[in-house]
Design a protein around this motif. Structure first.
Motif, PDB file in Angstrom:
ATOM      1  N   ARG A 109      32.812 -46.746  33.495  1.00 33.07           N
ATOM      2  CA  ARG A 109      32.967 -46.638  32.051  1.00 33.07           C
ATOM      3  C   ARG A 109      33.034 -45.156  31.664  1.00 33.07           C
ATOM      4  O   ARG A 109      32.195 -44.362  32.082  1.00 33.07           O
ATOM      5  CB  ARG A 109      31.800 -47.335  31.347  1.00 33.07           C
ATOM      6  CG  ARG A 109      31.974 -47.435  29.853  1.00 33.07           C
ATOM      7  CD  ARG A 109      31.134 -48.554  29.281  1.00 33.07           C
ATOM      8  NE  ARG A 109      29.720 -48.441  29.600  1.00 33.07           N
ATOM      9  CZ  ARG A 109      28.828 -49.387  29.302  1.00 33.07           C
ATOM     10  NH1 ARG A 109      29.205 -50.500  28.699  1.00 33.07           N
ATOM     11  NH2 ARG A 109      27.560 -49.206  29.625  1.00 33.07           N
ATOM     12  N   ASP A 110      34.019 -44.812  30.856  1.00 33.71           N
ATOM     13  CA  ASP A 110      34.275 -43.422  30.490  1.00 33.71           C
ATOM     14  C   ASP A 110      34.102 -43.194  28.996  1.00 33.71           C
ATOM     15  O   ASP A 110      34.410 -44.070  28.175  1.00 33.71           O
ATOM     16  CB  ASP A 110      35.710 -43.016  30.868  1.00 33.71           C
ATOM     17  CG  ASP A 110      35.925 -42.930  32.360  1.00 33.71           C
ATOM     18  OD1 ASP A 110      37.067 -43.170  32.799  1.00 33.71           O
ATOM     19  OD2 ASP A 110      34.953 -42.635  33.088  1.00 33.71           O
ATOM     20  N   PHE A 111      33.686 -42.009  28.660  1.00 31.42           N
ATOM     21  CA  PHE A 111      33.578 -41.596  27.272  1.00 31.42           C
ATOM     22  C   PHE A 111      34.964 -41.462  26.656  1.00 31.42           C
ATOM     23  O   PHE A 111      35.894 -40.954  27.296  1.00 31.42           O
ATOM     24  CB  PHE A 111      32.848 -40.256  27.206  1.00 31.42           C
ATOM     25  CG  PHE A 111      32.926 -39.573  25.883  1.00 31.42           C
ATOM     26  CD1 PHE A 111      33.743 -38.480  25.685  1.00 31.42           C
ATOM     27  CD2 PHE A 111      32.160 -40.038  24.818  1.00 31.42           C
ATOM     28  CE1 PHE A 111      33.810 -37.844  24.458  1.00 31.42           C
ATOM     29  CE2 PHE A 111      32.221 -39.410  23.586  1.00 31.42           C
ATOM     30  CZ  PHE A 111      33.050 -38.311  23.406  1.00 31.42           C
ATOM     31  N   VAL A 112      35.096 -41.889  25.403  1.00 33.53           N
ATOM     32  CA  VAL A 112      36.357 -41.746  24.673  1.00 33.53           C
ATOM     33  C   VAL A 112      36.168 -40.836  23.459  1.00 33.53           C
ATOM     34  O   VAL A 112      36.884 -39.853  23.293  1.00 33.53           O
ATOM     35  CB  VAL A 112      36.897 -43.115  24.213  1.00 33.53           C
ATOM     36  CG1 VAL A 112      38.150 -42.938  23.363  1.00 33.53           C
ATOM     37  CG2 VAL A 112      37.175 -44.015  25.416  1.00 33.53           C
ATOM     38  N   ALA A 113      35.203 -41.187  22.596  1.00 34.06           N
ATOM     39  CA  ALA A 113      35.007 -40.424  21.366  1.00 34.06           C
ATOM     40  C   ALA A 113      33.614 -40.686  20.835  1.00 34.06           C
ATOM     41  O   ALA A 113      33.006 -41.724  21.133  1.00 34.06           O
ATOM     42  CB  ALA A 113      36.047 -40.802  20.322  1.00 34.06           C
ATOM     43  N   ALA A 114      33.103 -39.759  20.033  1.00 33.93           N
ATOM     44  CA  ALA A 114      31.796 -39.917  19.414  1.00 33.93           C
ATOM     45  C   ALA A 114      31.807 -39.277  18.040  1.00 33.93           C
ATOM     46  O   ALA A 114      32.582 -38.338  17.786  1.00 33.93           O
ATOM     47  CB  ALA A 114      30.705 -39.295  20.282  1.00 33.93           C
ATOM     48  N   ILE A 115      30.924 -39.770  17.183  1.00 41.20           N
ATOM     49  CA  ILE A 115      30.856 -39.264  15.818  1.00 41.20           C
ATOM     50  C   ILE A 115      29.400 -39.193  15.390  1.00 41.20           C
ATOM     51  O   ILE A 115      28.604 -40.079  15.692  1.00 41.20           O
ATOM     52  CB  ILE A 115      31.694 -40.161  14.869  1.00 41.20           C
ATOM     53  CG1 ILE A 115      31.810 -39.550  13.478  1.00 41.20           C
ATOM     54  CG2 ILE A 115      31.142 -41.588  14.807  1.00 41.20           C
ATOM     55  CD1 ILE A 115      32.870 -40.226  12.623  1.00 41.20           C
ATOM     56  N   SER A 116      29.058 -38.138  14.684  1.00 42.67           N
ATOM     57  CA  SER A 116      27.691 -37.979  14.210  1.00 42.67           C
ATOM     58  C   SER A 116      27.405 -38.957  13.082  1.00 42.67           C
ATOM     59  O   SER A 116      28.312 -39.572  12.510  1.00 42.67           O
ATOM     60  CB  SER A 116      27.459 -36.542  13.742  1.00 42.67           C
ATOM     61  OG  SER A 116      28.328 -36.243  12.650  1.00 42.67           O
ATOM     62  N   TRP A 117      26.132 -39.068  12.712  1.00 43.93           N
ATOM     63  CA  TRP A 117      25.739 -40.039  11.692  1.00 43.93           C
ATOM     64  C   TRP A 117      26.446 -39.775  10.359  1.00 43.93           C
ATOM     65  O   TRP A 117      26.758 -40.702   9.626  1.00 43.93           O
ATOM     66  CB  TRP A 117      24.221 -40.014  11.504  1.00 43.93           C
ATOM     67  CG  TRP A 117      23.708 -38.733  10.916  1.00 43.93           C
ATOM     68  CD1 TRP A 117      23.364 -37.593  11.594  1.00 43.93           C
ATOM     69  CD2 TRP A 117      23.504 -38.449   9.538  1.00 43.93           C
ATOM     70  NE1 TRP A 117      22.961 -36.624  10.724  1.00 43.93           N
ATOM     71  CE2 TRP A 117      23.026 -37.122   9.450  1.00 43.93           C
ATOM     72  CE3 TRP A 117      23.667 -39.176   8.361  1.00 43.93           C
ATOM     73  CZ2 TRP A 117      22.715 -36.517   8.231  1.00 43.93           C
ATOM     74  CZ3 TRP A 117      23.356 -38.578   7.142  1.00 43.93           C
ATOM     75  CH2 TRP A 117      22.891 -37.269   7.094  1.00 43.93           C
TER      76      TRP A 117
END
Length: 127
Positions: free
Chosen positions: A45-53
């Motif tokens: 499983r690979d990271f794609v994207a992330a977003i802060s709160w």
């Protein structure tokens, strides 16, 4: 406790677009960093994207930068992944994840820092 349900996956031709949604239950969504990961057959499983709160900080994997956009609507308890210019190598099961640590400044990019996971939605890109 946070429950996550992804939707929006499907079959699309190369060059096409899809928008994934992740609906979250639970009051902590609005203070949680959120991430999207993907897993292709036979691969990790690979990271794609992330977003802060707050939505102010976003991170992307190099492989999707410029093509994918992560966003969130805290009023709707939903995080999105807009995917444009899709390629066959984007084919995978896509998972959203939530970090239960509240109000962290920078969203994690490691899957081990996420506490809640959805069931995944299949994205298939044909050539």
């Amino acid at each position: 406790q946070v429950q996550l349900v992804e939707s929006g996956g499907g079959l699309v031709q190369a060059g096409g677009s899809l928008r994934l949604s992740c609906a979250a239950s639970g009051r902590t969504f609005r203070t949680s960093a959120m991430g999207w990961f993907r897993q292709a057959p036979g691969k990790e499983r690979d990271f794609v994207a992330a977003i802060s709160w707050s939505g102010a900080i976003t991170y992307y994997a190099d492989s999707v930068k410029g093509r994918f956009t992560i966003s969130r609507d805290n009023a709707k308890n939903t995080v999105y992944l807009q995917m444009n210019s899709l390629k066959p190598e984007d084919t995978a099961v896509y998972y959203c994840a939530a970090d239960r640590t509240s109000l962290i400044a920078r969203p994690p990019i490691s899957e081990y820092e996420y506490d809640y996971w959805g069931q995944g939605t299949q994205v298939t890109v044909s050539s």
